[in-house]
Design an enzyme around this catalytic site. Sequence first.
Site, PDB file in Angstrom:
ATOM      1  N   GLU A  25      -0.962 -51.323   7.113  1.00  0.00           N
ATOM      2  CA  GLU A  25      -0.175 -50.033   6.502  1.00  0.00           C
ATOM      3  C   GLU A  25       1.347 -50.406   6.495  1.00  0.00           C
ATOM      4  O   GLU A  25       1.798 -51.204   7.321  1.00  0.00           O
ATOM      5  CB  GLU A  25      -0.512 -48.918   7.391  1.00  0.00           C
ATOM      6  CG  GLU A  25      -0.121 -49.079   8.806  1.00  0.00           C
ATOM      7  CD  GLU A  25       0.329 -47.709   9.552  1.00  0.00           C
ATOM      8  OE1 GLU A  25       0.919 -46.776   9.212  1.00  0.00           O
ATOM      9  OE2 GLU A  25      -0.354 -47.370  10.625  1.00  0.00           O
ATOM     10  N   LYS A  86       7.486 -41.008   3.720  1.00  0.00           N
ATOM     11  CA  LYS A  86       6.171 -41.511   4.432  1.00  0.00           C
ATOM     12  C   LYS A  86       4.968 -40.874   3.814  1.00  0.00           C
ATOM     13  O   LYS A  86       5.060 -39.396   3.588  1.00  0.00           O
ATOM     14  CB  LYS A  86       6.471 -40.767   5.873  1.00  0.00           C
ATOM     15  CG  LYS A  86       5.265 -40.897   6.709  1.00  0.00           C
ATOM     16  CD  LYS A  86       5.241 -39.886   8.012  1.00  0.00           C
ATOM     17  CE  LYS A  86       4.108 -39.644   8.897  1.00  0.00           C
ATOM     18  NZ  LYS A  86       4.245 -38.745   9.784  1.00  0.00           N
ATOM     19  N   VAL A 106      -1.809 -43.930   7.984  1.00  0.00           N
ATOM     20  CA  VAL A 106      -3.184 -44.644   8.060  1.00  0.00           C
ATOM     21  C   VAL A 106      -4.244 -43.763   6.661  1.00  0.00           C
ATOM     22  O   VAL A 106      -4.786 -44.689   6.166  1.00  0.00           O
ATOM     23  CB  VAL A 106      -3.928 -44.107   9.419  1.00  0.00           C
ATOM     24  CG1 VAL A 106      -5.453 -44.343   9.464  1.00  0.00           C
ATOM     25  CG2 VAL A 106      -3.241 -45.103  10.308  1.00  0.00           C
ATOM     26  N   ASP A 138      -1.657 -28.857  14.044  1.00  0.00           N
ATOM     27  CA  ASP A 138      -0.893 -30.194  13.729  1.00  0.00           C
ATOM     28  C   ASP A 138      -2.227 -30.945  13.995  1.00  0.00           C
ATOM     29  O   ASP A 138      -2.280 -31.521  15.151  1.00  0.00           O
ATOM     30  CB  ASP A 138       0.210 -30.251  14.553  1.00  0.00           C
ATOM     31  CG  ASP A 138       0.775 -31.791  13.738  1.00  0.00           C
ATOM     32  OD1 ASP A 138       0.343 -32.106  12.898  1.00  0.00           O
ATOM     33  OD2 ASP A 138       1.868 -32.083  14.076  1.00  0.00           O
ATOM     34  N   SER A 140      -3.682 -34.737  12.257  1.00  0.00           N
ATOM     35  CA  SER A 140      -3.260 -35.699  11.240  1.00  0.00           C
ATOM     36  C   SER A 140      -4.317 -35.767  10.024  1.00  0.00           C
ATOM     37  O   SER A 140      -5.460 -35.659  10.358  1.00  0.00           O
ATOM     38  CB  SER A 140      -3.227 -37.101  11.860  1.00  0.00           C
ATOM     39  OG  SER A 140      -2.862 -37.951  10.839  1.00  0.00           O
ATOM     40  N   ALA A 141      -3.811 -35.868   9.065  1.00  0.00           N
ATOM     41  CA  ALA A 141      -4.985 -35.995   7.848  1.00  0.00           C
ATOM     42  C   ALA A 141      -5.704 -37.554   7.855  1.00  0.00           C
ATOM     43  O   ALA A 141      -6.569 -37.827   7.264  1.00  0.00           O
ATOM     44  CB  ALA A 141      -4.058 -36.051   6.381  1.00  0.00           C
ATOM     45  N   ASP A 142      -5.157 -38.415   8.941  1.00  0.00           N
ATOM     46  CA  ASP A 142      -5.768 -39.475   9.073  1.00  0.00           C
ATOM     47  C   ASP A 142      -7.451 -39.284   9.595  1.00  0.00           C
ATOM     48  O   ASP A 142      -8.060 -39.985   9.175  1.00  0.00           O
ATOM     49  CB  ASP A 142      -5.125 -40.385  10.339  1.00  0.00           C
ATOM     50  CG  ASP A 142      -3.806 -41.080   9.958  1.00  0.00           C
ATOM     51  OD1 ASP A 142      -3.280 -40.719   9.033  1.00  0.00           O
ATOM     52  OD2 ASP A 142      -3.202 -41.555  10.947  1.00  0.00           O
ATOM     53  N   LYS A 159      -2.665 -42.857  21.008  1.00  0.00           N
ATOM     54  CA  LYS A 159      -1.313 -42.662  21.712  1.00  0.00           C
ATOM     55  C   LYS A 159      -1.394 -41.350  22.252  1.00  0.00           C
ATOM     56  O   LYS A 159      -1.921 -40.382  21.877  1.00  0.00           O
ATOM     57  CB  LYS A 159      -0.401 -42.630  20.742  1.00  0.00           C
ATOM     58  CG  LYS A 159       0.999 -43.048  21.408  1.00  0.00           C
ATOM     59  CD  LYS A 159       2.086 -43.261  20.278  1.00  0.00           C
ATOM     60  CE  LYS A 159       2.155 -44.840  20.306  1.00  0.00           C
ATOM     61  NZ  LYS A 159       3.080 -45.214  19.185  1.00  0.00           N
TER      62      LYS A 159
HETATM   63  N1  PSU Z   1       0.677 -43.797  15.595  1.00  0.00           N
HETATM   64  C1  PSU Z   1       1.543 -44.813  15.826  1.00  0.00           C
HETATM   65  N2  PSU Z   1       2.530 -45.657  15.246  1.00  0.00           N
HETATM   66  C2  PSU Z   1       2.563 -45.061  13.777  1.00  0.00           C
HETATM   67  C3  PSU Z   1       1.759 -43.734  13.383  1.00  0.00           C
HETATM   68  C4  PSU Z   1       1.063 -43.233  14.115  1.00  0.00           C
HETATM   69  O1  PSU Z   1       1.516 -45.272  17.202  1.00  0.00           O
HETATM   70  O2  PSU Z   1       3.330 -45.804  13.072  1.00  0.00           O
HETATM   71  C5  PSU Z   1       1.842 -43.480  11.873  1.00  0.00           C
HETATM   72  C6  PSU Z   1       0.674 -44.012  11.276  1.00  0.00           C
HETATM   73  O3  PSU Z   1       1.079 -44.370   9.915  1.00  0.00           O
HETATM   74  C7  PSU Z   1      -0.108 -42.742  11.175  1.00  0.00           C
HETATM   75  C8  PSU Z   1       0.845 -41.705  11.066  1.00  0.00           C
HETATM   76  O4  PSU Z   1      -0.909 -42.861  10.059  1.00  0.00           O
HETATM   77  O5  PSU Z   1       1.984 -42.128  11.884  1.00  0.00           O
HETATM   78  C9  PSU Z   1       0.207 -40.302  11.423  1.00  0.00           C
HETATM   79  O6  PSU Z   1       1.302 -39.516  11.022  1.00  0.00           O
HETATM   80  P1  PSU Z   1       0.936 -37.811  11.359  1.00  0.00           P
HETATM   81  O7  PSU Z   1       0.772 -37.680  12.762  1.00  0.00           O
HETATM   82  O8  PSU Z   1       2.160 -37.208  10.612  1.00  0.00           O
HETATM   83  O9  PSU Z   1      -0.433 -37.737  10.492  1.00  0.00           O
HETATM   84 MN    MN Z   2       0.975 -33.557  11.288  1.00  0.00          MN
END
Ligand code: PSU
Ligand code: MN
Length: 302
Positions: A25, A86, A106, A138, A140-142, A159
């Site tokens: 990524e 992003k 991701v 909140d 994540s869309a992941d 994490k």
């Molecule tokens: N967690 C990490 N390092 C990162 C990310 C998450 O430890 O770099 C990044 C990844 O690209 C992940 C994104 O897909 O943050 C998730 O963001 P959000 O929580 O806004 O969906």
């Molecule tokens: Mn989010």
Amino acid sequence: MKAYLDIHPEVQLALAQNKPVVALESTIISHGMPYPQNIETALAVEAIVRENGAIPATIAIIDRKCKVGLSKNELAAFAQSKNTWKVSLRDMPYVISQQLMGATTVAATMRIAAMAGIRVFVTGGIGGVHRDAANTMDISADLTEMAQTSVAIISAGVKSILDIGLTLEYLETKGIPVVTVGQNSFPSFYSNSSGFDSPLRLDTASSIAAMLHTKWQMQLSGAVLIANPIPVAQEIPAAIIEKTILQALAAAKAANVFGKNLTPFLLKYIADHTNGESLASNIALIKNNAILGAKIAVAYCS
Ligand code: PSU
Ligand code: MN
């Protein structure tokens, strides 16, 4: 879709010959780590993938295309640019039609990898269910992307800026297998434990590849989350990092940071407040994931 995909010739050749390819990524480069460690790590990870028998394909959005496989200059541009978008799934059509530079998360990286025919994707940490998600919603869309897109993700677990228990529940609900390598306990990125047992455990690249093959042959679409614990020597014990995480969460609340800005804010705060120690761990675990990811890609192809 072909009009929007730009696959590097080396990656295209490897895919056509059923040779192992590992997707990487770009948000981790632009928003996950500071310069110059971000470019050094991106280049080192690509080299490690090659040393372990696979072709690296870092994914990003450049000039109206989903690019699969970046040049060194393109990697450097993502490492240095301050205003890179992003890009999660919802941002893809906007960033492409507006001709912006987009670093893929991701979720977006997985989708583009799948479109290109890549099955294995290495990262550091995934997005998940945030702490206090019951109030903020909140998530994540992941995670929703993992429910539908058939790519294996190698990470160092989840994490602890996130609610690990809720994230594991969500993954279970969505039918996403979570496999930890070499131990029973689910790792938490900086630490090789989390207080939670891993739902599944497999200890070799070939057994993981066999499971991926079985899942997708059975038309059970969706991701497999492979959790690769950080090497013990590089670990930061959970109790120590937790103090900094609580400070980071409080700082985010005080500054009213939410939505797509929250994860990058927390990552930066932790890196800035642990004397470089968290960054060193972060780099070590990604390299460790790159070794495993390449081995899984090799085993899957054979
Ligand atoms: N967690 C990490 N390092 C990162 C990310 C998450 O430890 O770099 C990044 C990844 O690209 C992940 C994104 O897909 O943050 C998730 O963001 P959000 O929580 O806004 O969906
Ligand atoms: Mn989010």
